[in-house]
Design an enzyme around this catalytic site. Structure first.
Site, PDB file in Angstrom:
ATOM      1  N   GLY A  12       0.856  -1.193   0.000  1.00  9.53           N
ATOM      2  CA  GLY A  12       0.000   0.000   0.000  1.00  9.53           C
ATOM      3  C   GLY A  12       0.887   1.235   0.000  1.00  9.53           C
ATOM      4  N   ASN A  35       2.634  -9.199  -0.738  1.00  3.17           N
ATOM      5  CA  ASN A  35       1.305  -8.568  -0.696  1.00  3.17           C
ATOM      6  C   ASN A  35       0.268  -9.630  -1.038  1.00  3.17           C
ATOM      7  OD1 ASN A  35      -0.046  -5.868  -0.394  1.00  3.17           O
ATOM      8  ND2 ASN A  35      -0.922  -6.460  -2.350  1.00  3.17           N
ATOM      9  N   VAL A  79       0.128 -12.709   4.668  1.00  2.04           N
ATOM     10  CA  VAL A  79       0.925 -12.828   5.895  1.00  2.04           C
ATOM     11  C   VAL A  79       0.017 -13.314   7.015  1.00  2.04           C
ATOM     12  CG1 VAL A  79       2.307 -11.576   7.596  1.00  2.04           C
ATOM     13  CG2 VAL A  79       2.388 -10.899   5.177  1.00  2.04           C
ATOM     14  N   GLU A 167     -17.030  11.016   3.208  1.00  2.00           N
ATOM     15  CA  GLU A 167     -16.624  10.865   1.796  1.00  2.00           C
ATOM     16  C   GLU A 167     -17.506   9.840   1.079  1.00  2.00           C
ATOM     17  OE1 GLU A 167     -12.327  10.339   1.461  1.00  2.00           O
ATOM     18  OE2 GLU A 167     -12.155  12.524   1.383  1.00  2.00           O
ATOM     19  N   ASP A 298      -0.687   2.514   8.984  1.00  2.00           N
ATOM     20  CA  ASP A 298      -1.762   2.337   9.974  1.00  2.00           C
ATOM     21  C   ASP A 298      -1.434   1.358  11.096  1.00  2.00           C
ATOM     22  OD1 ASP A 298      -3.079   4.062   8.330  1.00  2.00           O
ATOM     23  OD2 ASP A 298      -4.692   2.696   7.753  1.00  2.00           O
ATOM     24  N   GLN A 316      -1.156  10.217   4.098  1.00  2.00           N
ATOM     25  CA  GLN A 316      -0.160  11.290   4.116  1.00  2.00           C
ATOM     26  C   GLN A 316       0.995  10.939   5.063  1.00  2.00           C
ATOM     27  OE1 GLN A 316      -0.064  16.103   5.031  1.00  2.00           O
ATOM     28  NE2 GLN A 316      -1.991  15.065   5.209  1.00  2.00           N
TER      29      GLN A 316
HETATM   30  P1  FAD Z   1      -2.554   0.387   2.923  1.00  2.11           P
HETATM   31  O1  FAD Z   1      -2.286   1.471   1.951  1.00  2.11           O
HETATM   32  O2  FAD Z   1      -3.978   0.085   3.207  1.00  2.11           O
HETATM   33  O3  FAD Z   1      -1.817  -0.934   2.380  1.00  2.11           O
HETATM   34  C1  FAD Z   1      -1.833  -2.156   3.067  1.00  2.11           C
HETATM   35  C2  FAD Z   1      -1.446  -3.249   2.086  1.00  2.11           C
HETATM   36  O4  FAD Z   1      -1.253  -4.474   2.786  1.00  2.11           O
HETATM   37  C3  FAD Z   1      -2.538  -3.521   1.040  1.00  2.11           C
HETATM   38  O5  FAD Z   1      -1.953  -3.677  -0.235  1.00  2.11           O
HETATM   39  C4  FAD Z   1      -3.160  -4.847   1.509  1.00  2.11           C
HETATM   40  O6  FAD Z   1      -3.710  -5.612   0.454  1.00  2.11           O
HETATM   41  C5  FAD Z   1      -1.951  -5.525   2.133  1.00  2.11           C
HETATM   42  N1  FAD Z   1      -2.271  -6.516   3.151  1.00  2.11           N
HETATM   43  C6  FAD Z   1      -3.117  -6.380   4.194  1.00  2.11           C
HETATM   44  N2  FAD Z   1      -3.126  -7.474   4.957  1.00  2.11           N
HETATM   45  C7  FAD Z   1      -2.268  -8.350   4.384  1.00  2.11           C
HETATM   46  C8  FAD Z   1      -1.821  -9.661   4.720  1.00  2.11           C
HETATM   47  N3  FAD Z   1      -2.264 -10.280   5.812  1.00  2.11           N
HETATM   48  N4  FAD Z   1      -0.922 -10.256   3.902  1.00  2.11           N
HETATM   49  C9  FAD Z   1      -0.450  -9.642   2.793  1.00  2.11           C
HETATM   50  N5  FAD Z   1      -0.827  -8.377   2.428  1.00  2.11           N
HETATM   51  C10 FAD Z   1      -1.726  -7.759   3.224  1.00  2.11           C
HETATM   52  N6  FAD Z   1      -5.666   9.100   4.197  1.00  2.11           N
HETATM   53  C11 FAD Z   1      -5.226  10.285   3.717  1.00  2.11           C
HETATM   54  O7  FAD Z   1      -4.122  10.739   4.096  1.00  2.11           O
HETATM   55  N7  FAD Z   1      -5.960  11.000   2.813  1.00  2.11           N
HETATM   56  C12 FAD Z   1      -7.142  10.558   2.334  1.00  2.11           C
HETATM   57  O8  FAD Z   1      -7.789  11.225   1.509  1.00  2.11           O
HETATM   58  C13 FAD Z   1      -7.629   9.303   2.811  1.00  2.11           C
HETATM   59  N8  FAD Z   1      -8.800   8.812   2.352  1.00  2.11           N
HETATM   60  C14 FAD Z   1      -9.232   7.587   2.783  1.00  2.11           C
HETATM   61  C15 FAD Z   1     -10.424   7.088   2.267  1.00  2.11           C
HETATM   62  C16 FAD Z   1     -10.904   5.856   2.696  1.00  2.11           C
HETATM   63  C17 FAD Z   1     -12.192   5.329   2.127  1.00  2.11           C
HETATM   64  C18 FAD Z   1     -10.156   5.102   3.648  1.00  2.11           C
HETATM   65  C19 FAD Z   1     -10.675   3.753   4.098  1.00  2.11           C
HETATM   66  C20 FAD Z   1      -8.972   5.601   4.171  1.00  2.11           C
HETATM   67  C21 FAD Z   1      -8.485   6.842   3.738  1.00  2.11           C
HETATM   68  N9  FAD Z   1      -7.298   7.373   4.223  1.00  2.11           N
HETATM   69  C22 FAD Z   1      -6.842   8.593   3.772  1.00  2.11           C
HETATM   70  C23 FAD Z   1      -6.459   6.596   5.155  1.00  2.11           C
HETATM   71  C24 FAD Z   1      -5.385   5.856   4.335  1.00  2.11           C
HETATM   72  O9  FAD Z   1      -5.985   5.132   3.298  1.00  2.11           O
HETATM   73  C25 FAD Z   1      -4.542   4.926   5.207  1.00  2.11           C
HETATM   74  O10 FAD Z   1      -4.036   5.625   6.299  1.00  2.11           O
HETATM   75  C26 FAD Z   1      -3.399   4.344   4.368  1.00  2.11           C
HETATM   76  O11 FAD Z   1      -3.918   3.522   3.348  1.00  2.11           O
HETATM   77  C27 FAD Z   1      -2.416   3.568   5.238  1.00  2.11           C
HETATM   78  O12 FAD Z   1      -1.348   3.103   4.447  1.00  2.11           O
HETATM   79  P2  FAD Z   1      -0.721   1.686   4.769  1.00  2.11           P
HETATM   80  O13 FAD Z   1       0.469   1.558   3.870  1.00  2.11           O
HETATM   81  O14 FAD Z   1      -0.540   1.524   6.227  1.00  2.11           O
HETATM   82  O15 FAD Z   1      -1.849   0.639   4.330  1.00  2.11           O
HETATM   83  P1  NAD Z   2     -12.463   8.218  12.193  1.00  2.00           P
HETATM   84  O1  NAD Z   2     -11.961   7.671  13.464  1.00  2.00           O
HETATM   85  O2  NAD Z   2     -11.827   9.417  11.619  1.00  2.00           O
HETATM   86  O3  NAD Z   2     -14.025   8.507  12.306  1.00  2.00           O
HETATM   87  C1  NAD Z   2     -14.911   7.534  12.815  1.00  2.00           C
HETATM   88  C2  NAD Z   2     -16.176   8.199  13.308  1.00  2.00           C
HETATM   89  O4  NAD Z   2     -17.070   7.168  13.745  1.00  2.00           O
HETATM   90  C3  NAD Z   2     -15.928   9.132  14.498  1.00  2.00           C
HETATM   91  O5  NAD Z   2     -16.535  10.378  14.239  1.00  2.00           O
HETATM   92  C4  NAD Z   2     -16.579   8.386  15.667  1.00  2.00           C
HETATM   93  O6  NAD Z   2     -17.118   9.260  16.637  1.00  2.00           O
HETATM   94  C5  NAD Z   2     -17.683   7.600  14.965  1.00  2.00           C
HETATM   95  N1  NAD Z   2     -18.150   6.439  15.737  1.00  2.00           N
HETATM   96  C6  NAD Z   2     -17.421   5.610  16.528  1.00  2.00           C
HETATM   97  N2  NAD Z   2     -18.227   4.680  17.098  1.00  2.00           N
HETATM   98  C7  NAD Z   2     -19.471   4.929  16.655  1.00  2.00           C
HETATM   99  C8  NAD Z   2     -20.748   4.298  16.889  1.00  2.00           C
HETATM  100  N3  NAD Z   2     -20.890   3.261  17.707  1.00  2.00           N
HETATM  101  N4  NAD Z   2     -21.833   4.818  16.254  1.00  2.00           N
HETATM  102  C9  NAD Z   2     -21.705   5.873  15.415  1.00  2.00           C
HETATM  103  N5  NAD Z   2     -20.548   6.506  15.189  1.00  2.00           N
HETATM  104  C10 NAD Z   2     -19.435   6.028  15.777  1.00  2.00           C
HETATM  105  O7  NAD Z   2     -12.362   6.979  11.174  1.00  2.00           O
HETATM  106  P2  NAD Z   2     -12.543   6.896   9.597  1.00  2.00           P
HETATM  107  O8  NAD Z   2     -13.471   7.935   9.101  1.00  2.00           O
HETATM  108  O9  NAD Z   2     -12.846   5.463   9.360  1.00  2.00           O
HETATM  109  O10 NAD Z   2     -11.082   7.218   9.069  1.00  2.00           O
HETATM  110  C11 NAD Z   2      -9.997   6.331   9.369  1.00  2.00           C
HETATM  111  C12 NAD Z   2      -8.687   7.073   9.145  1.00  2.00           C
HETATM  112  O11 NAD Z   2      -8.553   7.374   7.763  1.00  2.00           O
HETATM  113  C13 NAD Z   2      -8.611   8.388   9.894  1.00  2.00           C
HETATM  114  O12 NAD Z   2      -7.318   8.579  10.362  1.00  2.00           O
HETATM  115  C14 NAD Z   2      -8.922   9.423   8.829  1.00  2.00           C
HETATM  116  O13 NAD Z   2      -8.261  10.653   9.080  1.00  2.00           O
HETATM  117  C15 NAD Z   2      -8.369   8.757   7.576  1.00  2.00           C
HETATM  118  N6  NAD Z   2      -9.129   9.222   6.406  1.00  2.00           N
HETATM  119  C16 NAD Z   2      -8.747  10.404   5.862  1.00  2.00           C
HETATM  120  C17 NAD Z   2      -9.473  10.897   4.780  1.00  2.00           C
HETATM  121  C18 NAD Z   2      -9.043  12.215   4.175  1.00  2.00           C
HETATM  122  O14 NAD Z   2      -8.015  12.753   4.569  1.00  2.00           O
HETATM  123  N7  NAD Z   2      -9.787  12.735   3.215  1.00  2.00           N
HETATM  124  C19 NAD Z   2     -10.565  10.185   4.276  1.00  2.00           C
HETATM  125  C20 NAD Z   2     -10.935   8.980   4.880  1.00  2.00           C
HETATM  126  C21 NAD Z   2     -10.202   8.514   5.961  1.00  2.00           C
END
Ligand code: FAD
Ligand code: NAD
Length: 403
Positions: A12, A35, A79, A167, A298, A316
């Site tokens: 990722g 992966n 993994v 979103e 994460d 980020q």
């Molecule tokens: P990931 O990018 O999720 O990569 C993990 C990788 O590990 C994947 O390829 C997966 O397939 C692989 N993997 C997982 N488990 C296993 C396993 N057991 N064995 C082998 N491979 C495995 N953050 C922002 O900064 N800006 C945003 O706009 C934003 N938007 C988001 C929108 C959504 C819908 C979501 C869910 C999250 C968003 N986030 C955003 C948060 C962001 O996506 C995560 O913080 C980020 O992806 C973390 O990077 P990572 O490298 O830890 O994991």
């Molecule tokens: P989050 O923790 O940011 O938000 C989760 C929300 O769910 C919180 O407002 C919380 O109060 C609520 N919640 C918790 N328990 C609940 C319950 N029982 N009932 C109803 N509401 C409940 O988590 P996320 O939105 O899944 O985002 C995960 C991570 O990914 C965060 O770090 C976020 O910053 C990041 N992310 C960033 C972007 C972006 O930068 N555009 C977009 C998506 C995700």
């Protein structure tokens, strides 16, 4: 003497960026990337494919586009566990592989807080497979309505109004007009309810920005219930707390759980000391007492020195950590002990509300509406470039900056 072996777990943001940086260096080491899929997916775009506003293929590309085969071996496998004492990783199909240095970048999983029924009845926006299921499920409910006429088929609950919840709602509300037309469903029968436990939506932003964002979604028909936590999910819908002693029910055929994340379960299965699957790493991203292991993204936890609270898990941060992790892996392989500390440079955050609206703060300045949505696309494109390079940006980039 044999070369040191670096194993990277996860392709990722954190894993692939570290790999790119290592491949660009002249490091003399054997590099292995593991992966579970043979593709990388943009986790930050998953909500779009879940709502069906983009095809899943748009957010996926082959890992081969990044792997330089003369420097890196790619293993497609899952993994299961990291065996710290033996310095091995257990993979589902290929068994154990050894490492000298390990980079963990396995991302996160949905946090359910032990709430009953969520695992069985709610969908989460966590992988390409999970978002394909969400899209197909919503379409199937709309398709059934014509013959069954049950209102709950057209009721969608979103649990959590954090970034992911908001979103997703932005994309979903943009898709509804098309769904209504395709399945010949009366618009007024579609009900979208967002349940948020906290007293306000997106506390990271000031009230003006949030009320703009919530207003946009309310105008598109979303009902917000703020300060009302989900207590249970079941086959009929959800139960939530209207107030302390007043639990109510909403019948719904679709429940999307977007209420936060925890680090990958591999972390806890491997016996790391962790909180919600995140390991509190040293400032140089190594694991305390296991300095041959680095964690980014994460699965890692770093405290923000300005407020003594953990940084949120974001792409980020994962990307910035990866640059330091690559530098430190090179130093470790070269026998240097002066590892670099990770220092977070906050560039801003933008939350999209569908394709052409958003709210955010960039370089300390609040942004909303169309300019914010352009900024979000620029951020998404930048991440593509940082991981996949110019070719991936050209084929997958978001270049439709129309109003
Ligand atoms: P990931 O990018 O999720 O990569 C993990 C990788 O590990 C994947 O390829 C997966 O397939 C692989 N993997 C997982 N488990 C296993 C396993 N057991 N064995 C082998 N491979 C495995 N953050 C922002 O900064 N800006 C945003 O706009 C934003 N938007 C988001 C929108 C959504 C819908 C979501 C869910 C999250 C968003 N986030 C955003 C948060 C962001 O996506 C995560 O913080 C980020 O992806 C973390 O990077 P990572 O490298 O830890 O994991
Ligand atoms: P989050 O923790 O940011 O938000 C989760 C929300 O769910 C919180 O407002 C919380 O109060 C609520 N919640 C918790 N328990 C609940 C319950 N029982 N009932 C109803 N509401 C409940 O988590 P996320 O939105 O899944 O985002 C995960 C991570 O990914 C965060 O770090 C976020 O910053 C990041 N992310 C960033 C972007 C972006 O930068 N555009 C977009 C998506 C995700």
């Amino acid at each position: 003497m044999s070369k040191s072996k670096i194993v990277i777990l996860g392709a990722g943001y954190g894993g692939l960026r570290t790999l790119r940086k290592l491949q660009q260096s002249n490091i003399d080491a054997e590099i292995v990337l593991v992966n579970k899929n043979d593709y990388h997916h943009e986790t930050t775009w998953l909500h779009e494919a879940a709502a069906g506003t983009i095809e899943p293929e748009k957010l996926m590309y082959s890992i081969d586009k990044v792997v330089n085969k003369s420097k890196t071996t790619f293993i497609q496998d899952t993994v299961e566990k990291i065996n710290k004492d033996e310095k091995t990783v257990t993979l589902t199909t290929k068994g154990e592989i050894a490492y000298d240095y390990l980079l963990i970048a396995l991302g996160s999983e949905a946090e359910t807080f032990g709430i009953s029924g969520l695992k069985e009845y709610a969908h989460t926006i966590t992988s390409v497979d999970s978002v394909k299921k969400i899209r197909a499920h919503i379409e199937a409910q709309f398709a059934k309505w014509k013959s069954e006429q049950r209102d709950e088929l057209l009721t969608i609950i979103v649990g959590g109004a954090g970034f992911t919840g908001i979103e997703f709602l932005g994309e979903l509300t943009n898709r509804i007009p098309e769904l209504v037309k395709t399945y010949d469903v009366p618009r007024e029968k579609v009900r979208i309810v967002c349940l948020e436990a906290a007293p306000r939506v997106l506390p990271q932003f000031d009230e003006k920005l949030v009320s703009y964002g919530v207003g946009v979604l309310e105008d598109r028909g979303v009902e917000f219930k703020v300060g009302k936590p989900v207590k249970e999910a079941n086959a009929d819908g959800v139960k939530y707390a209207e107030s302390e002693n007043d639990v109510r029910e909403i019948k719904a055929a679709t429940i999307i759980w977007a209420a936060g994340v925890r680090g990958n379960s591999v972390i806890e299965a491997s016996g790391f000391e962790a909180g919600r699957g995140r390991v509190k790493v040293n400032n140089n991203l190594t694991v305390p007492n296991n300095e041959e292991i680095l964690i980014v993204g994460d699965c890692s936890l770093i405290i923000n020195p300005n407020n003594e609270r953990p940084y949120p898990p974001t792409a980020q941060i994962a990307l910035q950590q990866a640059d330091i992790a690559a530098k430190n892996l090179i130093k470790l392989v070269n026998g240097q002990s002066d590892l670099e500390d990770f220092v977070y440079h906050e560039k801003g955050t933008v939350c999209s509300i569908g394709d052409n609206d958003a709210i955010g703060v960039v370089m300390g300045k609040p942004l909303k509406g169309y300019p914010a949505s352009v900024m979000k696309k620029v951020i998404d494109d930048r991440a593509l470039l940082m991981l996949g390079g110019a070719g991936v940006l050209a084929s997958k980039g978001k270049f439709q900056f129309y109003k």
